[in-house]
Design a protein around this motif. Structure first.
Motif, PDB file in Angstrom:
ATOM      1  N   GLN A  21       0.943  -1.395  -0.512  1.00 52.51           N
ATOM      2  CA  GLN A  21       0.112   0.006   0.123  1.00 52.51           C
ATOM      3  C   GLN A  21       1.330   1.672   0.231  1.00 52.51           C
ATOM      4  OE1 GLN A  21      -3.023  -0.077   3.377  1.00 52.51           O
ATOM      5  NE2 GLN A  21      -4.183  -2.317   2.496  1.00 52.51           N
ATOM      6  N   ALA A  22       1.807   1.241   1.096  1.00 52.37           N
ATOM      7  CA  ALA A  22       2.518   2.329   1.223  1.00 52.37           C
ATOM      8  C   ALA A  22       3.602   2.526  -0.088  1.00 52.37           C
ATOM      9  CB  ALA A  22       3.404   1.761   1.881  1.00 52.37           C
ATOM     10  N   LYS A  23       3.936   1.402  -1.352  1.00 51.44           N
ATOM     11  CA  LYS A  23       5.004   1.168  -2.392  1.00 51.44           C
ATOM     12  C   LYS A  23       3.919   2.248  -3.661  1.00 51.44           C
ATOM     13  CE  LYS A  23       6.830  -1.516  -3.572  1.00 51.44           C
ATOM     14  NZ  LYS A  23       8.337  -2.233  -4.243  1.00 51.44           N
ATOM     15  N   GLU A  24       2.399   1.955  -3.465  1.00 50.20           N
ATOM     16  CA  GLU A  24       1.603   2.810  -4.300  1.00 50.20           C
ATOM     17  C   GLU A  24       1.789   3.877  -4.097  1.00 50.20           C
ATOM     18  OE1 GLU A  24      -2.157   0.832  -4.455  1.00 50.20           O
ATOM     19  OE2 GLU A  24      -1.133  -2.165  -4.391  1.00 50.20           O
ATOM     20  N   GLN A  25       1.534   4.452  -2.977  1.00 52.94           N
ATOM     21  CA  GLN A  25       1.873   5.811  -2.784  1.00 52.94           C
ATOM     22  C   GLN A  25       2.861   6.244  -2.916  1.00 52.94           C
ATOM     23  OE1 GLN A  25      -1.441   7.763  -2.472  1.00 52.94           O
ATOM     24  NE2 GLN A  25      -1.822   5.438  -2.874  1.00 52.94           N
ATOM     25  N   GLY A  26       3.901   5.241  -3.762  1.00 58.29           N
ATOM     26  CA  GLY A  26       5.201   5.755  -4.048  1.00 58.29           C
ATOM     27  C   GLY A  26       6.481   5.991  -2.918  1.00 58.29           C
ATOM     28  N   VAL A  27       6.304   5.428  -1.531  1.00 57.36           N
ATOM     29  CA  VAL A  27       7.130   5.244  -0.564  1.00 57.36           C
ATOM     30  C   VAL A  27       8.006   4.157  -1.058  1.00 57.36           C
ATOM     31  CG1 VAL A  27       7.193   4.288   1.498  1.00 57.36           C
ATOM     32  CG2 VAL A  27       5.535   5.471   1.198  1.00 57.36           C
ATOM     33  N   ARG A  28       9.150   4.246  -0.736  1.00 56.81           N
ATOM     34  CA  ARG A  28      10.222   4.027  -1.279  1.00 56.81           C
ATOM     35  C   ARG A  28      10.733   3.266   0.351  1.00 56.81           C
ATOM     36  NH1 ARG A  28      12.438   3.147  -6.233  1.00 56.81           N
ATOM     37  NH2 ARG A  28      14.370   2.806  -5.236  1.00 56.81           N
ATOM     38  N   ILE A  29      10.950   2.050  -0.404  1.00 58.72           N
ATOM     39  CA  ILE A  29      10.782   0.924   1.600  1.00 58.72           C
ATOM     40  C   ILE A  29      12.250   0.622   1.122  1.00 58.72           C
ATOM     41  CG2 ILE A  29      10.524  -1.513   2.613  1.00 58.72           C
ATOM     42  CD1 ILE A  29       8.085   0.652   1.786  1.00 58.72           C
ATOM     43  N   VAL A  30      13.071   0.994   2.137  1.00 56.65           N
ATOM     44  CA  VAL A  30      14.610   0.658   2.542  1.00 56.65           C
ATOM     45  C   VAL A  30      14.777   0.018   3.842  1.00 56.65           C
ATOM     46  CG1 VAL A  30      16.790   2.742   2.645  1.00 56.65           C
ATOM     47  CG2 VAL A  30      14.541   3.237   1.773  1.00 56.65           C
ATOM     48  N   SER A  31      15.702  -0.613   3.342  1.00 57.54           N
ATOM     49  CA  SER A  31      16.390  -2.254   4.639  1.00 57.54           C
ATOM     50  C   SER A  31      17.573  -1.754   4.390  1.00 57.54           C
ATOM     51  CB  SER A  31      15.794  -2.688   3.818  1.00 57.54           C
ATOM     52  OG  SER A  31      16.715  -4.374   5.698  1.00 57.54           O
ATOM     53  N   THR A  32      18.302  -2.393   4.943  1.00 58.57           N
ATOM     54  CA  THR A  32      20.445  -2.634   5.419  1.00 58.57           C
ATOM     55  C   THR A  32      20.446  -4.277   5.025  1.00 58.57           C
ATOM     56  OG1 THR A  32      19.812  -3.514   8.355  1.00 58.57           O
ATOM     57  CG2 THR A  32      20.309  -0.783   6.986  1.00 58.57           C
ATOM     58  N   SER A  33      21.795  -3.985   4.616  1.00 63.25           N
ATOM     59  CA  SER A  33      22.394  -5.264   4.360  1.00 63.25           C
ATOM     60  C   SER A  33      23.622  -5.031   4.577  1.00 63.25           C
ATOM     61  CB  SER A  33      21.657  -5.671   2.864  1.00 63.25           C
ATOM     62  OG  SER A  33      22.568  -6.435   2.518  1.00 63.25           O
ATOM     63  N   LEU A  34      24.139  -6.081   4.404  1.00 62.77           N
ATOM     64  CA  LEU A  34      26.055  -6.008   5.104  1.00 62.77           C
ATOM     65  C   LEU A  34      26.521  -6.461   3.311  1.00 62.77           C
ATOM     66  CD1 LEU A  34      25.967  -8.163   7.664  1.00 62.77           C
ATOM     67  CD2 LEU A  34      26.794  -6.015   7.488  1.00 62.77           C
ATOM     68  N   GLN A  35      25.842  -7.079   2.253  1.00 58.44           N
ATOM     69  CA  GLN A  35      25.903  -7.168   1.162  1.00 58.44           C
ATOM     70  C   GLN A  35      25.517  -5.788   0.502  1.00 58.44           C
ATOM     71  OE1 GLN A  35      24.220  -9.725   2.824  1.00 58.44           O
ATOM     72  NE2 GLN A  35      26.336 -10.012   2.837  1.00 58.44           N
ATOM     73  N   ALA A  36      24.811  -4.322   0.671  1.00 59.78           N
ATOM     74  CA  ALA A  36      24.667  -3.753  -0.195  1.00 59.78           C
ATOM     75  C   ALA A  36      26.185  -2.525  -0.379  1.00 59.78           C
ATOM     76  CB  ALA A  36      23.831  -2.938   0.455  1.00 59.78           C
ATOM     77  N   THR A  37      26.431  -2.236  -1.063  1.00 63.95           N
ATOM     78  CA  THR A  37      27.288  -1.132  -1.568  1.00 63.95           C
ATOM     79  C   THR A  37      26.703   0.054  -1.187  1.00 63.95           C
ATOM     80  OG1 THR A  37      26.161  -1.423  -4.110  1.00 63.95           O
ATOM     81  CG2 THR A  37      27.733  -2.708  -3.813  1.00 63.95           C
ATOM     82  N   SER A  38      25.860   0.583  -1.268  1.00 66.89           N
ATOM     83  CA  SER A  38      25.319   1.710  -1.608  1.00 66.89           C
ATOM     84  C   SER A  38      25.266   2.420   0.402  1.00 66.89           C
ATOM     85  CB  SER A  38      24.038   2.662  -2.120  1.00 66.89           C
ATOM     86  OG  SER A  38      24.052   2.449  -3.855  1.00 66.89           O
ATOM     87  N   THR A  39      25.571   3.443   0.908  1.00 61.65           N
ATOM     88  CA  THR A  39      25.918   3.936   2.362  1.00 61.65           C
ATOM     89  C   THR A  39      24.754   4.289   2.118  1.00 61.65           C
ATOM     90  OG1 THR A  39      27.290   5.775   2.261  1.00 61.65           O
ATOM     91  CG2 THR A  39      27.977   3.704   2.014  1.00 61.65           C
ATOM     92  N   CYS A  40      24.023   4.398   3.604  1.00 62.24           N
ATOM     93  CA  CYS A  40      23.100   5.124   4.336  1.00 62.24           C
ATOM     94  C   CYS A  40      23.472   6.419   4.360  1.00 62.24           C
ATOM     95  CB  CYS A  40      22.408   5.026   5.757  1.00 62.24           C
ATOM     96  SG  CYS A  40      24.187   5.095   6.939  1.00 62.24           S
ATOM     97  N   TYR A  41      24.842   7.627   4.516  1.00 58.44           N
ATOM     98  CA  TYR A  41      24.931   8.538   4.288  1.00 58.44           C
ATOM     99  C   TYR A  41      24.741   9.054   2.744  1.00 58.44           C
ATOM    100  CZ  TYR A  41      26.866   6.877   8.608  1.00 58.44           C
ATOM    101  OH  TYR A  41      26.621   7.171  10.088  1.00 58.44           O
ATOM    102  N   GLY A  42      24.931   8.206   2.012  1.00 59.20           N
ATOM    103  CA  GLY A  42      24.634   8.339   0.437  1.00 59.20           C
ATOM    104  C   GLY A  42      23.903   8.773  -0.288  1.00 59.20           C
ATOM    105  N   TYR A  43      22.350   7.646   0.410  1.00 60.75           N
ATOM    106  CA  TYR A  43      21.611   7.870   0.240  1.00 60.75           C
ATOM    107  C   TYR A  43      20.450   9.000   1.047  1.00 60.75           C
ATOM    108  CZ  TYR A  43      16.546   5.418  -0.303  1.00 60.75           C
ATOM    109  OH  TYR A  43      15.130   5.544  -1.086  1.00 60.75           O
TER     110      TYR A  43
END
Length: 265
Positions: free
Chosen positions: A181-203
């Motif tokens: 429902q949130a995604k339908e309204q344009g909300v981005r779902i964000v989660s943390t992952s040790l395998q991710a390449t983007s950092t929370c400080y660049g988002y």
């Protein structure tokens, strides 16, 4: 009328609220201590009654609130009744019974540029309470607690919120219904992952973002993970392998607050 016997029917009913099944049945919960009762009254929570140690009287900090238009019943009780209705070894001299108030999740879904923290199977009451408190401190719009997480009305959870549960919407619900429902309204779902390449400080947290955090041992469930739009990593300079879920939530929420409110500070 004072209630002095722990066998009093009303005292028994209050004590039952220490168990989730009775909280669900009565649609009420119990809060303990001067600070929490004070926050509940100040925040216009639906307080049914305030029970205080009849020998000590109404605590001075609460006296100014006793005469306000709170509609709460003030009842003197014995130390034995307080002990029966507390899950702590050294109970404080006051507790209150509060009726559950359902927050409107639809308002969170539709809110423009919302910042919401979403808990997926976070089982430790202390972690759940701490995340609610942090969300309040960071100015988040609300907290959504998914099934499989600790009960938000557990006395330990309530204590860990330090009153923040009365300051912002806290909603229990099915994440597999609410996240789409949130995604339908344009909300981005964000989660943390040790395998991710983007950092929370660049988002970019200035746009609508729901921060999804998972179980202490297993992380975000596979079904909820399928709904994640952006995976981020929290950079760590030291040798620790990972952060506690409440600490990771704090880092993300305060980075979002910094971007939204202190970018030019």
């Amino acid at each position: 009328m004072d209630i002095l016997s722990p066998q009093n029917p009303r005292a028994k009913e209050w004590a039952q609220l220490l168990e989730k099944k009775h909280r669900d049945k009565q649609h009420k919960y119990i809060i303990e201590g001067i600070h929490l009762v004070q926050e509940a009254l100040r925040s216009n929570a639906d307080v049914e009654c305030v029970a205080f140690d009849v020998e000590q009287g109404i605590p001075g900090e609460l006296s100014p609130l006793a005469g306000t238009e709170t509609h709460a019943e003030w009842i003197g009780v014995s130390a034995a009744v307080i002990a029966k209705c507390s899950d702590t070894k050294t109970p404080q001299p006051v507790f209150a019974v509060v009726r559950k108030q359902l927050a409107d999740v639809g308002l969170l879904v539709q809110r423009k540029d919302s910042l919401v923290i979403v808990l997926d199977g976070v089982q430790d009451p202390g972690n759940v309470g701490t995340i609610i408190r942090t969300a309040d401190a960071a100015g988040a719009d609300g907290v959504i607690v998914g099934r499989g997480s600790a009960d938000i009305y557990n006395p330990k959870t309530i204590r860990s919120t330090m009153g923040s549960i009365f300051h912002l919407p806290v909603v229990e619900g099915d994440l597999l219904e609410l996240l789409p429902q949130a995604k339908e309204q344009g909300v981005r779902i964000v989660s943390t992952s040790l395998q991710a390449t983007s950092t929370c400080y660049g988002y970019d947290f200035t746009k609508a973002a729901w921060l999804l955090v998972g179980n202490e041992a297993k992380g975000v469930s596979e079904a909820a993970q399928q709904l994640v739009d952006d995976a981020l990593i929290i950079p760590m300079k030291g040798r620790a392998e990972s952060l506690n879920v409440a600490m990771a939530s704090t880092v993300m929420l305060f980075e979002a607050m910094r971007q939204r409110d202190y970018r030019n500070a």
